[in-house]
Design a protein around this motif. Sequence first.
Motif, short mmCIF file in Angstrom:
data_model
loop_
_atom_site.label_atom_id
_atom_site.label_comp_id
_atom_site.label_asym_id
_atom_site.label_seq_id
_atom_site.Cartn_x
_atom_site.Cartn_y
_atom_site.Cartn_z
N THR A 186 88.06 21.06 19.86
CA THR A 186 87.72 20.81 18.38
C THR A 186 86.49 21.68 18.22
N THR A 241 87.45 16.11 23.56
CA THR A 241 87.47 14.84 24.04
C THR A 241 88.48 14.48 25.13
N TYR A 296 84.50 11.67 18.75
CA TYR A 296 85.29 10.61 19.84
C TYR A 296 85.77 9.40 19.25
N THR A 307 91.63 16.36 23.62
CA THR A 307 91.25 17.38 22.33
C THR A 307 90.32 18.19 22.33
N GLN A 352 88.73 10.41 16.84
CA GLN A 352 90.01 10.77 17.54
C GLN A 352 90.60 9.62 18.30
#
Length: 520
Positions: free
Chosen positions: A369, A351, A499, A367, A502
């Motif tokens: 992940t 993201t 997303y 990020t 986050q």
Amino acid sequence: MGKYLMAIDAGTGSIRAVIFDLDGNQISCCQHEWDHIEDPKYPGSMNFDWVNGWVLAKQCIEGATKDAGIDSSEIAAISTTCMREGIVLYDASGQEIWACANVDARSTDEVVELIRSYPGLEKELYLESGQSFALDALPRLLWVKNKLPDIYEKVAKIGMFNDWLIYKLTGSMIVEPSNGSTSGLMDLRTRNWDPSILERCGLKTDIFPEVRESGTIAGEVSENAASETGLTAGTKVVVGGGDAQLGCIGVGVVDPNEAAIFGGSFWQYEYNTGEAKTDPQCRVRVNCHAVPNVWQYEALAFKPGLVMRWFRDGFCQLEKKLSEETGRDPYDIMNEEAAKIPAGCYGMMCTFSDVMNFISWKHAAPTFTNFELDPERFSRYTFYRAILENTALVTRGHMDLVRESTGNMPSEVLFASGASKSPLWSQILADVLGIPVKVPSVKEATALGAAIIAGYGVGLYSDISETSKRLVHIAATYEPNMENHKVYNEMYESWRKVYATQLDLANSGLTRHMWAAPGV
């Protein structure tokens, strides 16, 4: 009449003058970097130094003419383009008194006060102008009024940077709709100023210069400008336009239902439409095109090019060393290895930029992940490819936004600027979107667009669309791999959910937004 056309392009990081022949071939380019310095008293500010800016512009004009090996009298016409949103304020004598660059973010207090005092005003103005408080001039003018009242009292006119260049060359103060509309002070439908926008916020309403469409004559190079730049006095200067709009002309995206993606530090998706309509949910920006009776839906992805540079410099020292030893671009070396990673990166995703939401524009903390501690599958090349895929997924989201607003999707898309040099990124983009991606050969698309406008203005070209399509050459076409497209379709739905989660973390203060608009 002369055999050459000059474009002057005031970009975010540099200014350049580019000379083309009448067949669209680039003859010379002279470029100088410039900086927009933050005033330490005002966090988020990006001051524009018009004195040094004009010095650099003059050097570029002289340098491009010299490098082309031509006499300035051979230049048939000049036009200008620039970063959008930057504004210049003038006093009654025509002297510059304040200016800021495009992503100046000093006006947070003013945005907060606007939202508190006038709930619903931002949406009201968006539906009329296509702009939000994130980038438009309204909060900046309020900032000048509140923080620099002596300057505000002297304000007699407002203009954009491409118009500032024309003013320096000709003495004529004119604004055109493609860049002027990004100020948020124009009515999209009339392509002209709307004084009521300023009136509703208690600001001066008599500061607007004349509006002329791109491709009309602004004036002639003055004797004074000729002596400063080496140009020939009397050379025609043609009204130009914003960088994205002229970039579209430079890659042949002129008519309604055509689309382009420009991949640089920021990625721009531009979709042409013949109707001046906005998105009812205020998610996507709408600007005037530099072609009369055409508008553009625009969606921006934040910082893909900067993310790439960060990853290269932070994690790919080996590739940079190989680049020094072999002369190959480090990105080419990284792309070669990342191409071996399957579509979808074994389920890993990242993201950075979100899909645009213009009325509440912010991005989650960066990020990576859903990866495993398996160095064979999850190497630095997997992480690198995930960045490429992430940007393409954001672009897919932008196409969906525009489709929801217009009911239309392009059948193909032009892909230009720095990212289009990567065959891997171009192919990933085609695979994610599921449509052909065409990469033009032109290196300076925005400058070529300005040159086409200049030639049209003096009658060398009879039609902008026909000329644009004739001068633009396609270097490569990337057809989508439909098996990969299926993978990315499934990945897209998961990525949107990841997303959103986050972004919730950043909104709660547990992580830091990568970027958020003033006052959001």
